[in-house]
Design a protein around this motif. Structure first.
Motif, PDB file in Angstrom:
ATOM      1  N   ARG A 164       0.822  -1.211   0.000  1.00  0.00           N
ATOM      2  CA  ARG A 164       0.000   0.000   0.000  1.00  0.00           C
ATOM      3  C   ARG A 164       0.856   1.260   0.000  1.00  0.00           C
ATOM      4  O   ARG A 164       2.047   1.226   0.302  1.00  0.00           O
ATOM      5  CB  ARG A 164      -0.942  -0.024   1.207  1.00  0.00           C
ATOM      6  N   GLU A 165       0.196   2.331  -0.329  1.00  0.00           N
ATOM      7  CA  GLU A 165       0.859   3.633  -0.443  1.00  0.00           C
ATOM      8  C   GLU A 165       1.725   3.953   0.773  1.00  0.00           C
ATOM      9  O   GLU A 165       2.894   4.344   0.637  1.00  0.00           O
ATOM     10  CB  GLU A 165      -0.190   4.731  -0.640  1.00  0.00           C
ATOM     11  N   MET A 218       3.191   5.895  -8.045  1.00  0.00           N
ATOM     12  CA  MET A 218       3.094   4.471  -8.363  1.00  0.00           C
ATOM     13  C   MET A 218       2.032   4.253  -9.435  1.00  0.00           C
ATOM     14  O   MET A 218       0.953   4.833  -9.383  1.00  0.00           O
ATOM     15  CB  MET A 218       2.760   3.665  -7.101  1.00  0.00           C
ATOM     16  N   ARG A 219       2.341   3.401 -10.396  1.00  0.00           N
ATOM     17  CA  ARG A 219       1.415   3.058 -11.475  1.00  0.00           C
ATOM     18  C   ARG A 219       0.974   1.609 -11.330  1.00  0.00           C
ATOM     19  O   ARG A 219       1.772   0.739 -10.973  1.00  0.00           O
ATOM     20  CB  ARG A 219       2.070   3.256 -12.843  1.00  0.00           C
ATOM     21  N   CYS A 220      -0.280   1.357 -11.636  1.00  0.00           N
ATOM     22  CA  CYS A 220      -0.838   0.005 -11.581  1.00  0.00           C
ATOM     23  C   CYS A 220      -1.662  -0.251 -12.837  1.00  0.00           C
ATOM     24  O   CYS A 220      -2.052   0.680 -13.541  1.00  0.00           O
ATOM     25  CB  CYS A 220      -1.728  -0.181 -10.355  1.00  0.00           C
ATOM     26  N   GLU A 244      -2.695   1.129  -3.905  1.00  0.00           N
ATOM     27  CA  GLU A 244      -2.236  -0.199  -3.508  1.00  0.00           C
ATOM     28  C   GLU A 244      -2.246  -1.111  -4.721  1.00  0.00           C
ATOM     29  O   GLU A 244      -3.004  -0.898  -5.668  1.00  0.00           O
ATOM     30  CB  GLU A 244      -3.093  -0.796  -2.393  1.00  0.00           C
ATOM     31  N   GLY A 245      -1.379  -2.115  -4.698  1.00  0.00           N
ATOM     32  CA  GLY A 245      -1.321  -3.036  -5.820  1.00  0.00           C
ATOM     33  C   GLY A 245      -0.542  -4.288  -5.470  1.00  0.00           C
ATOM     34  O   GLY A 245       0.155  -4.359  -4.458  1.00  0.00           O
ATOM     35  N   VAL A 246      -0.681  -5.287  -6.332  1.00  0.00           N
ATOM     36  CA  VAL A 246       0.003  -6.566  -6.161  1.00  0.00           C
ATOM     37  C   VAL A 246       1.409  -6.481  -6.744  1.00  0.00           C
ATOM     38  O   VAL A 246       1.620  -5.948  -7.834  1.00  0.00           O
ATOM     39  CB  VAL A 246      -0.783  -7.691  -6.868  1.00  0.00           C
TER      40      VAL A 246
END
Length: 207
Positions: free
Chosen positions: A130-131, A152-154, A198-200
């Protein structure tokens, strides 16, 4: 890189990716960009070729052998001519020759890959971060407030949102001993919105 490859699985750099490759656990280099400056002194034909993504047909860069070898590892997209694209579009506005441009970018990448930021991502392969975790890792590695200068890019992948990149803001610094001090460069940048909250952290070979 594994997150990028979820959507670009047929590119040369993605078809050859394995869980044992350096880019499976470390950050890869996308580029080093001067804001709002592109294609400096580049003739129209080469610009058109670049925009069509006909990168391997573009002139090969004249790089020192050590830079060339290191870049092929740090920037897997070299297999698609991505290094030529980045140089033509952005590197030509850097005020540097290609060796210095990529040499400087490689040094910065190595610092990030030896930091708490890389450890956070490597320790969470397959999981979600997460951020606040990313910002905290940047603050630990590069000083208070560094995380506020990162984006951050997702990208959506089925029911997942995978992380595809980080953009680190860098301020203008002279060469008076601090031009390669990544902490100082980040501190000199303006703050930015974080982007994807947030991302995987995707694992290689699971397209």
């Amino acid at each position: 890189m594994p997150g990028f490859c979820e959507k670009q699985s047929k590119t040369p750099e993605c078809t050859r990716q394995t869980a044992a490759a350096p880019d499976a656990r470390q950050f890869s280099l996308s580029g080093l960009w001067r804001a709002r400056k592109i294609y400096c002194g580049v003739e129209a034909g080469l610009r058109d070729q670049d925009k069509k993504k006909d990168w391997l047909a573009m002139p090969e860069l004249s790089l020192a052998e050590d830079i060339k070898l290191d870049l092929a590892v740090a920037m897997p997209g070299v297999a698609s001519g991505y290094d030529r694209h980045q140089w033509v579009k952005y590197g030509t506005c850097s005020g540097m020759v290609a060796d210095d441009y990529y040499g400087r970018a490689l040094k910065m990448l190595a610092v990030v890959n030896a930091s708490e930021v890389q450890k956070l991502f490597a320790d969470n392969l397959g999981g979600t971060i997460r951020e606040e975790e990313v910002k905290a890792a940047f603050d630990t590695a590069f000083g208070p407030g560094a995380g506020n200068r990162v984006k951050m890019r997702c990208s959506k992948d089925g029911d997942r949102r995978v992380i595809t990149g980080l953009t680190i803001g860098l301020g203008e610094m002279d060469d008076g001993g601090r031009a390669d001090d990544l902490s100082a460069l980040i501190a000199a940048a303006g703050e930015t919105k974080f982007g994807c909250r947030e991302g995987v952290v995707d694992e290689a070979g699971l397209q």
